[in-house]
Write a protein that holds these residues in place. Sequence first.
Motif, PDB file in Angstrom:
ATOM      1  N   UNK A   1      -0.178  -5.252 -10.129  1.00  0.00           N
ATOM      2  CA  UNK A   1       1.250  -5.805 -10.319  1.00  0.00           C
ATOM      3  C   UNK A   1       2.386  -4.712  -9.666  1.00  0.00           C
ATOM      4  N   UNK A   2       2.176  -3.656  -9.427  1.00  0.00           N
ATOM      5  CA  UNK A   2       3.118  -2.625  -9.067  1.00  0.00           C
ATOM      6  C   UNK A   2       3.486  -3.015  -7.706  1.00  0.00           C
ATOM      7  N   UNK A   3       2.589  -3.807  -6.859  1.00  0.00           N
ATOM      8  CA  UNK A   3       3.150  -4.449  -5.520  1.00  0.00           C
ATOM      9  C   UNK A   3       3.940  -5.555  -5.775  1.00  0.00           C
ATOM     10  N   UNK A   4       5.267  -5.590  -5.507  1.00  0.00           N
ATOM     11  CA  UNK A   4       6.145  -6.655  -5.736  1.00  0.00           C
ATOM     12  C   UNK A   4       6.866  -7.310  -4.439  1.00  0.00           C
ATOM     13  N   UNK A   5       7.379  -8.394  -4.686  1.00  0.00           N
ATOM     14  CA  UNK A   5       8.090  -9.078  -3.336  1.00  0.00           C
ATOM     15  C   UNK A   5       9.032  -9.806  -3.937  1.00  0.00           C
ATOM     16  N   UNK A   6      10.401 -10.112  -3.031  1.00  0.00           N
ATOM     17  CA  UNK A   6      11.172 -10.970  -3.370  1.00  0.00           C
ATOM     18  C   UNK A   6      11.079 -12.384  -3.671  1.00  0.00           C
TER      19      UNK A   6
ATOM     20  N   UNK B   1       2.155  -9.132  -7.475  1.00  0.00           N
ATOM     21  CA  UNK B   1       0.853  -9.537  -6.863  1.00  0.00           C
ATOM     22  C   UNK B   1      -0.051  -9.581  -7.842  1.00  0.00           C
ATOM     23  N   UNK B   2      -0.815 -10.883  -7.685  1.00  0.00           N
ATOM     24  CA  UNK B   2      -1.751 -11.307  -8.750  1.00  0.00           C
ATOM     25  C   UNK B   2      -3.054 -11.927  -8.197  1.00  0.00           C
ATOM     26  N   UNK B   3      -4.115 -11.799  -8.332  1.00  0.00           N
ATOM     27  CA  UNK B   3      -5.406 -12.183  -8.099  1.00  0.00           C
ATOM     28  C   UNK B   3      -5.169 -13.764  -8.124  1.00  0.00           C
TER      29      UNK B   3
END
Length: 404
Positions: free
Chosen positions: A156-161, A254-256
Amino acid sequence: MSGDVAAPKKMRPSERWAPFDDWDYGGMSEPFSAGQYWCCFELVAPDDDRFLVARVRLPKHPESNATDADEEYLIQCEVAAMKFLRANSRTVPLPTLYAYEAPGSVRAINAGAAYMLIEGFYGNSLQDVDHSIYNLPVSTQEHIFAQWTSFQAELATFTFPQIGSISQYSTDTGPIIGAIATSWIDSLPAAGPFHSGWDYFVAVSKGLVAQALEKKRSGMENNQFATLGPLIFRNIVRDTEIFKGDLNQGPFHSNHMDMGMQNILIDDDFNFVAVIDWELAQSAPWEVNHCPMPIPLISSDRETAEILYDPGHTAHRNMPRQVGARLLYRQKFQEAEQGLEKRGNPLRYSIAEVLEGTASRIYGVVGKIGVFDGMEEELTGPEAEQYVQRLGEEMEGEMIAGVN
């Protein structure tokens, strides 16, 4: 006589595999594992402990509404997600992807199907090892949940707009967010990327309703609650503020998106060795996080309390264990988030807190409708009888409109 004792031979996953739904394909005896979209085989090197898994794409289901292009995009996004995580994460446990042949390539044509060659592990799915985590010793539960929450928090630390799937990835361009690749809802074509959580949930609810109405029209589903559930979800998204709160705007984590026990591989000591099936992975609203099976939060707090204090209730024996396991799952998320904060990489929102929220609980319930036979009426709630009746009339109107 030598005092050396030979080490016990490791058990490969296939030694526990069984044909899907007892299929034997005309007496075929080679160990394989078949799911909804892929069939897996072990490729074992002679006189060697190493092995690969050949993941071969199955033909499209005759009742699927997905086009060939949708199917290919789904696989493309899975490959891109795995490449992105392999390049950017050292702790998310995913297998190495050694080769991938897309539909139409020379090697895929020669093999008869698209396929992947991925790293093999000496482990089996958590689901196959033990369906009921809450019946395991508390120390074992702590070990499982600590791993389960740690890698989800790190992911979840990988984030996107935007909300969408990683459609492409290279070290030069980085991850590119594209339309959502979904096989969860055939009636929802590739859509997005979305700029708000509310837009995403509107699209998901419309897809669920379309799918439910189609099943009812075709006679595939006769349980009214399996149809009314998606309608209730759509109306909640559309008519209330529940999915329009502070979590509505990005960046999105980010989520599986399919983090069930069937996709977690463990060894004999319950150590996670790999998480598989990344085809639905995407950047997503925070509310999609919910308590997983076998500890779902599907009963109201009042109903849970009634069961806990009623020794005669059929669920009384298991309910305290399930509640205890859910609390432990949430606690381990808190600990994982605290660890990230100490390392200077905190999450924008606490997943541990999101799990207790109304939106998360509703989303978790909707995902169970149509999956567990006989539970739909319980999930929609007996206290909503008049509302359900009104929705039933609305549903009939929508079906008539769809026919005309």
